[in-house]
Enzyme design. Structure first.
Site, short mmCIF file in Angstrom:
data_model
loop_
_atom_site.label_atom_id
_atom_site.label_comp_id
_atom_site.label_asym_id
_atom_site.label_seq_id
_atom_site.Cartn_x
_atom_site.Cartn_y
_atom_site.Cartn_z
N GLY A 59 79.94 -2.64 -55.75
CA GLY A 59 81.39 -2.67 -55.76
C GLY A 59 81.97 -2.27 -54.42
O GLY A 59 81.25 -1.92 -53.49
N ALA A 66 80.89 4.27 -47.82
CA ALA A 66 80.35 5.62 -47.93
C ALA A 66 81.27 6.65 -47.30
O ALA A 66 81.44 7.76 -47.84
CB ALA A 66 78.98 5.67 -47.26
N LYS A 75 78.95 -11.18 -50.33
CA LYS A 75 80.18 -10.77 -49.64
C LYS A 75 79.90 -10.36 -48.20
O LYS A 75 80.77 -10.49 -47.32
CB LYS A 75 80.89 -9.66 -50.41
N ARG A 109 80.22 -2.78 -41.25
CA ARG A 109 79.28 -3.14 -40.18
C ARG A 109 79.19 -4.65 -40.02
O ARG A 109 79.05 -5.15 -38.91
CB ARG A 109 77.89 -2.59 -40.50
N ASN A 110 79.23 -5.35 -41.15
CA ASN A 110 79.11 -6.81 -41.11
C ASN A 110 80.32 -7.43 -40.40
O ASN A 110 80.17 -8.32 -39.56
CB ASN A 110 78.99 -7.36 -42.53
#
Length: 329
Positions: free
Chosen positions: A133, A137, A188, A252-253
């Site tokens: 989901g 973090a 995603k 990060r992506n």
């Protein structure tokens, strides 16, 4: 109180372990590297992955899997997707049959094209609960309200994990569509790479909105072809996770994609980000699934061509925009 092992001491594993410690559970972390363990023990903080978040002295750390897994009620796998099979294989001789295994990593195994729960079950024999989901973090560690979903082929275990994690800032739903939940969390990251690329190219909100909307259509198309439910992709592990990963500075992506849009190669971008960029191997695996199930996924095809065939970004976007006319569906 339960005894819980968190396998992997990166940002997500640490955030979840801290939450479980706050709920009066006994938590032990397994670290892959001795220097990582030593740094955390010395600073009581992971300065690279979760800076500014102090780790209570009661939480234990080890590099010994046997020590980490002895007599635990729950084992949480929080290692990168590429390390899931090897780590699960190493866990096998040290984990009890009644230990609930929770996977919180997101991805698809390259080569086999298996979702990560399938990989873990192949190696361990234990049925797996998946937690997924929209959940950075950094925000969970700071008690920012977050909602996630858990799923499993054995839903009684999912309900138990729902109860284990849920608190005033971390709301947990259940969903019996394990395939859909896993695919949403994995795919995603691919669309987030594309969102970063268009950001790096200097394009605007119109472009990102189109990517998110058409991206969820592609994710749903593949998920249904593989046996998932279309409704899952309208929920937290589909559109929810997609929106947060495509728009957040924590992603990060998205950051790696932005660097590619600015002219770096994907290899240079990943080195610059200096953290795991799950969308890159997932793009390759998802491309294999697209071919296997013969599903039309033009955005995925475009990202693959940029990352792995080194096609120019601008020309690739132009081709994507000028495909044959069609109805929206």
């Amino acid at each position: 109180m339960k005894k819980i092992a968190v396998i992997g001491a990166g940002s997500w594993g640490l955030a979840l372990g801290l939450l479980l410690h706050e709920k009066n559970n006994e938590v032990i972390f397994w670290c892959y590297k001795e220097q990582e363990k030593d740094m955390i023990l010395q600073c009581r903080e992971h300065k690279r992955c979760l800076p500014g978040i102090k780790i209570p002295i009661e939480i234990k750390f080890t590099c010994d899997l046997k020590e980490a897994l002895t007599d635990v009620d729950v084992a949480i796998l929080a290692v990168p997707s590429k390390a899931i099979r090897e780590t699960a294989r190493k866990m096998k001789s040290n984990i009890a049959a009644n230990t609930i295994v929770v996977n919180v990593s997101k991805g698809i195994e390259d080569g086999t094209l298996l979702c990560l729960a399938e990989v873990i079950e192949e190696e361990l024999g234990n049925s797996v609960v998946v937690l997924s989901g929209p959940s950075h973090a950094e925000e969970v560690a700071r008690h920012i309200p977050t909602t996630v979903t858990v799923s499993s082929s054995q839903m009684n275990k999912a309900y138990e994990i729902q109860e284990l994690f849920m608190n005033q800032y971390f709301r947990v739903y259940t969903n019996d569509d394990l395939i859909g939940v896993e695919l949403g969390g994995a795919l995603k990251n691919v669309i987030a790479l594309a969102a970063g690329i268009v950001e790096g190219m200097g394009y605007g909100d119109n472009t990102k909105a189109a990517l998110i909307t058409r991206g969820i259509a592609e994710m749903t198309r593949l998920g249904v072809a593989m046996g998932g439910k279309a409704s899952t992709f309208s929920g937290l592990t589909g559109i929810g996770d997609l929106v947060v990963t495509c728009t957040s500075g924590h992603s990060r992506n998205r950051r790696a994609g932005e660097l590619v849009g600015q002219g770096l190669t994907i290899e240079e971008a990943m080195e610059r980000v200096n953290m795991v960029v799950e969308g890159v191997p997932t793009t390759k695996a998802a491309y294999g699934l697209m071919q296997k199930y013969q599903v039309e996924m033009p955005i995925l095809n475009a990202i693959y061509s940029v990352l792995f065939e080194k096609q120019p970004v601008k020309e690739t976007i132009d081709c994507l925009m000028m495909r044959n006319k069609r109805d929206e569906h």
